[in-house]
Design an enzyme around this catalytic site. Structure first.
Site: not given
Ligand code: ATP
Ligand code: LTN
Length: 331
Positions: A113, A195, A198
């Site tokens: 992130k 992966k 969203k």
């Protein structure tokens, strides 16, 4: 005998994917009869990356409606919003003093992130796993049902529980991640070694629980497959293997049974069948979510009852923690 406790949460940070459903929520439903369950909307985690306030508020309610639409029963489990129970922030502070900067800066999600949001590497992003540990430890949870990507965070929660217990005496139950096979790591339809997420920018990579039947079928039709034409799970066939996993998870069959079903059939037929299997399950969930969202008073009632239930348990644990660390709480 007292029931064992289950804790989990999802962030209201975007449209949920079938990965969130298979890796997390679907498994929560299976546990609600046997365990004492707390399921939160992790809005405090969500603001570690920039959120639009109005959207965050809307998504919070949408997520609760989705929890119920997926089969969670608010009479059986405590469904609540994380920020409505102040002990989450309070316990985080205490745990911060036993968490090391070194171990937090090594977390995979923090590194990913930080790279993705290089303009906003805030303290909250690094502290994310400590807040998550506080969530889990406040309720003395035994098991934490999550997808494989969250295993490292549950391990930090374990480490912090053990460290605190060693330093101050038995206080916390040491939690374990519960990662069920089948849906633990659903991959992107466009890059099947990655992966499904969203927050992926490519909308064709993820199937959202809000996608209508046509969109679902179209996305599976466009899914990246591998060379050859055999529907078989194999290490060198990540695309087909991912689709087989999805198919089996939604149909409730084994990979061997699915391979047999598609023997002699091509990728085209197979992809259509996967799309239909997914749409058949998520269609009714969407309809139920929509119905629930039209009754805001009901949802508000569920959340206030859930927060009250969570608060009672959280207050008990926090008071024990304050006593152990030597905080004055009156005579
Ligand atoms: P973001 O992309 O914003 O980081 P996310 O899609 O990874 O979000 P989270 O809110 O981090 O979603 O995860 C909610 C739950 O869903 C967690 O238990 C997580 O392990 C699970 N989960 C997320 N993605 C997948 C996936 N692709 N396969 C299986 N489980 C998943
Ligand atoms: N970080 C989790 C969401 C989350 C969570 C938790 C999961 C917040 N608090 C406590 C399990 C237990 C994620 O899925 N991204």
């Amino acid at each position: 005998m007292e029931k064992k406790v289950i804790y989990s949460a999802v962030q209201p940070s975007g449209n949920l994917t079938i990965g969130n459903y298979l890796g997390a929520i679907r498994n929560w439903v299976k546990m609600q009869d046997e365990y004492d369950c707390y399921y939160a909307v992790a809005n405090m985690h969500a603001i570690t990356v920039k959120q639009d306030p109005a959207e965050l508020r809307r998504r919070t309610l949408e997520l609760v409606a989705l929890y119920i639409a997926c089969g969670l029963d608010p009479e059986k489990c405590a469904l609540y919003v994380q920020s409505n129970v102040p002990q989450h922030a309070e316990l985080t502070w205490v745990l911060n003093t036993i968490a090391y900067v070194g171990e937090l800066s090594r977390m995979t999600q923090f590194k990913d992130k930080s790279q993705k949001h290089a303009e906003n590497i805030n303290m909250g992003l690094m502290d994310y796993p400590v807040l998550m540990a506080a969530d889990i430890l406040l309720y003395q949870a035994q098991y934490v049902p999550v997808g494989a990507d969250q295993k490292q965070h549950v391990e930090i929660a374990r480490d912090l529980a053990i460290r605190f217990n060693n330093r101050f005496g038995e206080t916390f139950t040491v939690p374990e991640p519960l990662i069920l096979k089948g849906g633990a790591k659903i991959c992107s339809l466009q890059e099947p070694t990655k992966k499904m997420s969203k927050s992926d920018e490519n909308v064709n990579a993820s199937v959202y629980l809000t996608d209508d039947r046509d969109a679902v079928i179209r996305k599976f039709k466009r899914a990246v497959t591998d060379s050859g034409n055999e529907v078989r799970a194999a290490e060198d066939k990540p695309g087909v293997t991912n689709l087989l996993n999805i198919y089996c998870a939604f149909k409730g069959c084994t990979v061997e049974e699915a391979e047999k079903e598609f023997e002699g059939k091509g990728y085209g037929d197979f992809k259509l069948a996967v799309g239909e299997a997914v749409a058949d399950v998520i269609g009714p969930v969407q309809a139920e979510q929509k119905r629930l969202l039209s009754d805001k008073a009901y949802l508000a009632g569920v959340l206030s009852a859930g927060a009250e239930r969570a608060y009672k348990t959280a207050r008990r644990t926090l008071s024990k923690v304050y006593r152990k660390v030597g905080f004055y709480q009156g005579e």
